[in-house]
Design a protein around this motif. Structure first.
Motif, PDB file in Angstrom:
ATOM      1  N   ARG A 185       0.832  -1.204   0.000  1.00 47.89           N
ATOM      2  CA  ARG A 185       0.000   0.000   0.000  1.00 47.89           C
ATOM      3  C   ARG A 185       0.869   1.256   0.000  1.00 47.89           C
ATOM      4  O   ARG A 185       1.962   1.273   0.556  1.00 47.89           O
ATOM      5  N   ALA A 186       0.333   2.302  -0.634  1.00 47.36           N
ATOM      6  CA  ALA A 186       0.995   3.608  -0.608  1.00 47.36           C
ATOM      7  C   ALA A 186      -0.065   4.688  -0.772  1.00 47.36           C
ATOM      8  O   ALA A 186      -1.092   4.469  -1.424  1.00 47.36           O
ATOM      9  N   VAL A 187       0.174   5.844  -0.189  1.00 46.78           N
ATOM     10  CA  VAL A 187      -0.711   6.997  -0.391  1.00 46.78           C
ATOM     11  C   VAL A 187      -0.255   7.717  -1.655  1.00 46.78           C
ATOM     12  O   VAL A 187       0.920   8.074  -1.786  1.00 46.78           O
ATOM     13  N   ILE A 188      -1.199   7.902  -2.585  1.00 49.05           N
ATOM     14  CA  ILE A 188      -0.921   8.467  -3.902  1.00 49.05           C
ATOM     15  C   ILE A 188      -1.885   9.624  -4.157  1.00 49.05           C
ATOM     16  O   ILE A 188      -3.031   9.617  -3.699  1.00 49.05           O
ATOM     17  N   TYR A 189      -1.415  10.637  -4.907  1.00 51.36           N
ATOM     18  CA  TYR A 189      -2.355  11.633  -5.440  1.00 51.36           C
ATOM     19  C   TYR A 189      -2.072  11.828  -6.922  1.00 51.36           C
ATOM     20  O   TYR A 189      -0.932  11.855  -7.353  1.00 51.36           O
ATOM     21  N   GLU A 190      -3.161  11.921  -7.707  1.00 53.40           N
ATOM     22  CA  GLU A 190      -3.088  12.036  -9.165  1.00 53.40           C
ATOM     23  C   GLU A 190      -3.082  13.472  -9.638  1.00 53.40           C
ATOM     24  O   GLU A 190      -2.697  13.766 -10.769  1.00 53.40           O
ATOM     25  N   ALA A 191      -3.564  14.382  -8.769  1.00 56.37           N
ATOM     26  CA  ALA A 191      -3.626  15.800  -9.119  1.00 56.37           C
ATOM     27  C   ALA A 191      -3.393  16.612  -7.859  1.00 56.37           C
ATOM     28  O   ALA A 191      -3.665  16.149  -6.743  1.00 56.37           O
ATOM     29  N   PHE A 192      -2.879  17.829  -8.033  1.00 53.38           N
ATOM     30  CA  PHE A 192      -2.630  18.685  -6.891  1.00 53.38           C
ATOM     31  C   PHE A 192      -3.944  19.200  -6.323  1.00 53.38           C
ATOM     32  O   PHE A 192      -4.890  19.481  -7.065  1.00 53.38           O
ATOM     33  N   GLY A 193      -3.993  19.309  -4.999  1.00 56.01           N
ATOM     34  CA  GLY A 193      -5.211  19.781  -4.359  1.00 56.01           C
ATOM     35  C   GLY A 193      -5.172  19.492  -2.872  1.00 56.01           C
ATOM     36  O   GLY A 193      -4.110  19.252  -2.290  1.00 56.01           O
ATOM     37  N   GLY A 194      -6.335  19.514  -2.242  1.00 54.18           N
ATOM     38  CA  GLY A 194      -6.444  19.321  -0.810  1.00 54.18           C
ATOM     39  C   GLY A 194      -6.339  17.871  -0.389  1.00 54.18           C
ATOM     40  O   GLY A 194      -6.072  16.975  -1.207  1.00 54.18           O
ATOM     41  N   PRO A 195      -6.562  17.603   0.906  1.00 57.20           N
ATOM     42  CA  PRO A 195      -6.449  16.245   1.430  1.00 57.20           C
ATOM     43  C   PRO A 195      -7.348  15.240   0.727  1.00 57.20           C
ATOM     44  O   PRO A 195      -7.045  14.042   0.705  1.00 57.20           O
ATOM     45  N   GLU A 196      -8.454  15.721   0.128  1.00 54.99           N
ATOM     46  CA  GLU A 196      -9.375  14.807  -0.569  1.00 54.99           C
ATOM     47  C   GLU A 196      -8.731  14.159  -1.786  1.00 54.99           C
ATOM     48  O   GLU A 196      -9.249  13.147  -2.301  1.00 54.99           O
ATOM     49  N   MET A 197      -7.593  14.680  -2.236  1.00 55.18           N
ATOM     50  CA  MET A 197      -6.916  14.089  -3.389  1.00 55.18           C
ATOM     51  C   MET A 197      -6.080  12.865  -3.007  1.00 55.18           C
ATOM     52  O   MET A 197      -5.652  12.108  -3.874  1.00 55.18           O
ATOM     53  N   LEU A 198      -5.840  12.687  -1.722  1.00 50.06           N
ATOM     54  CA  LEU A 198      -4.981  11.589  -1.275  1.00 50.06           C
ATOM     55  C   LEU A 198      -5.755  10.279  -1.243  1.00 50.06           C
ATOM     56  O   LEU A 198      -6.854  10.202  -0.695  1.00 50.06           O
ATOM     57  N   GLU A 199      -5.157   9.236  -1.805  1.00 49.03           N
ATOM     58  CA  GLU A 199      -5.795   7.919  -1.837  1.00 49.03           C
ATOM     59  C   GLU A 199      -4.811   6.853  -1.380  1.00 49.03           C
ATOM     60  O   GLU A 199      -3.644   6.850  -1.791  1.00 49.03           O
ATOM     61  N   LEU A 200      -5.279   5.951  -0.520  1.00 50.94           N
ATOM     62  CA  LEU A 200      -4.490   4.789  -0.127  1.00 50.94           C
ATOM     63  C   LEU A 200      -4.748   3.685  -1.144  1.00 50.94           C
ATOM     64  O   LEU A 200      -5.864   3.194  -1.264  1.00 50.94           O
TER      65      LEU A 200
END
Length: 306
Positions: free
Chosen positions: A3-18
């Protein structure tokens, strides 16, 4: 898979996905760390929310998240010396620390052995915040007998800066919200409320005059110190950009002395520095953890457990 925390686009915490990601492996000159805890820093969410800041660090999307980590080495690549499977370690992996496994090179300035007597939780808070605090004080030549104003004294960097300044023999005045005054007193600082009129409040507290300052939040503390006659070369900032007001010194963790983090761990082991943990979140709640961090009212450090 891991598992890793990934974000596909810049933005707030809602962009973070495990997410589930391919399991990485150590190559020549590298080790793999099974991460147990990561320590959050303001720069983590600033990088993930602002593309222009991310570009300064060479980070593009999609990207991993976080910098500071602690855990156990479970793979060692060819040519590695000084590290072995089973070693407890802590260090930095910019833009990819919040993950089950992180592969890192082994220079002494990015990975350290975790001393017996220091938990992974505490170790995960040290690399960025500890180095930044040490650099901020070194930039102003802090010495015994100084009266230093520390802006953002109850934050993740501030709690280290206050205690390092006290160990150096300085009198410390720290800006904070009233809810953190007792914490600052416990750390050895005289608290003062930030906001309009700061210079007047500091003047009332510093009977013998203010001799140095470091601003760990923005520019308010630096500007107050200038107004009180502190020389620009005795004022540092870490969050005012490359051109801070009045010619004061901009610095950051990259400027820390090579032994800065080790000196902090030695002080922790000696009982001279404590690390206030404000909150501990499981990685599944990474968005909540980052939301709290981004609010900039944290009293101490936030850590995330994997």
């Amino acid at each position: 898979m891991s598992r890793a925390v990934i974000y596909e686009a810049f933005g707030g915490p809602e962009m973070l996905e495990l997410r589930e990601v391919p399991e990485p492996h150590a190559g020549p000159g590298e080790v793999r760390v099974r991460v147990t805890v990561t320590g959050l820093n303001p720069m983590d969410w600033i990088i993930s929310s602002r593309s222009e800041v991310a570009a300064q660090f060479g980070i593009t999307v999609p990207s991993g998240f976080g910098s500071d980590l602690a855990g156990v080495i479970d793979e060692v690549g060819d040519g590695v010396t000084g590290f072995a499977v089973g070693d407890r370690v802590y260090g930095s992996a910019l833009g990819r620390a919040v993950a089950d496994f992180v592969v890192v090179g082994t220079p002494a300035d990015s990975l350290w052995h975790t001393p017996e007597g220091i938990s992974d939780e505490v170790a995960s808070t040290l690399p960025v915040a500890g180095a930044t605090a040490a650099a901020a004080l070194a930039a102003i030549g802090l010495r015994s007998g100084d009266t230093v104003l520390i802006g953002g004294a109850a934050g993740g960097v501030g709690v280290f800066a206050v205690q390092l300044a006290k160990l150096a023999g300085a009198t410390v005045i720290g800006t904070a919200s009233e809810g953190t005054f007792e914490l600052l007193r416990q750390l050895g600082a005289e608290p003062v409320a930030y906001g309009p009129g700061l210079a007047d409040r500091v003047k009332a507290l510093a009977a013998g005059g203010l001799t140095a300052a470091t601003d760990l939040f923005g520019t308010e503390t630096a500007e107050a110190a200038l107004a009180l006659g502190v020389a620009p070369e005795r004022i540092s900032t870490i969050a005012a950009g490359p051109n801070p007001p009045g010619g004061v010194r901009a610095t950051g963790g990259i400027d820390a002395a090579p032994d800065a983090v080790k000196r902090i761990t030695d002080a922790i082991l000696a009982g001279k520095i404590s690390v206030p943990i404000a909150a501990n979140f499981p990685v599944e709640r990474i968005r909540e953890a980052v939301t709290l961090q981004a609010g900039r009212h944290v009293h101490g450090k936030i850590v995330v457990t994997l």
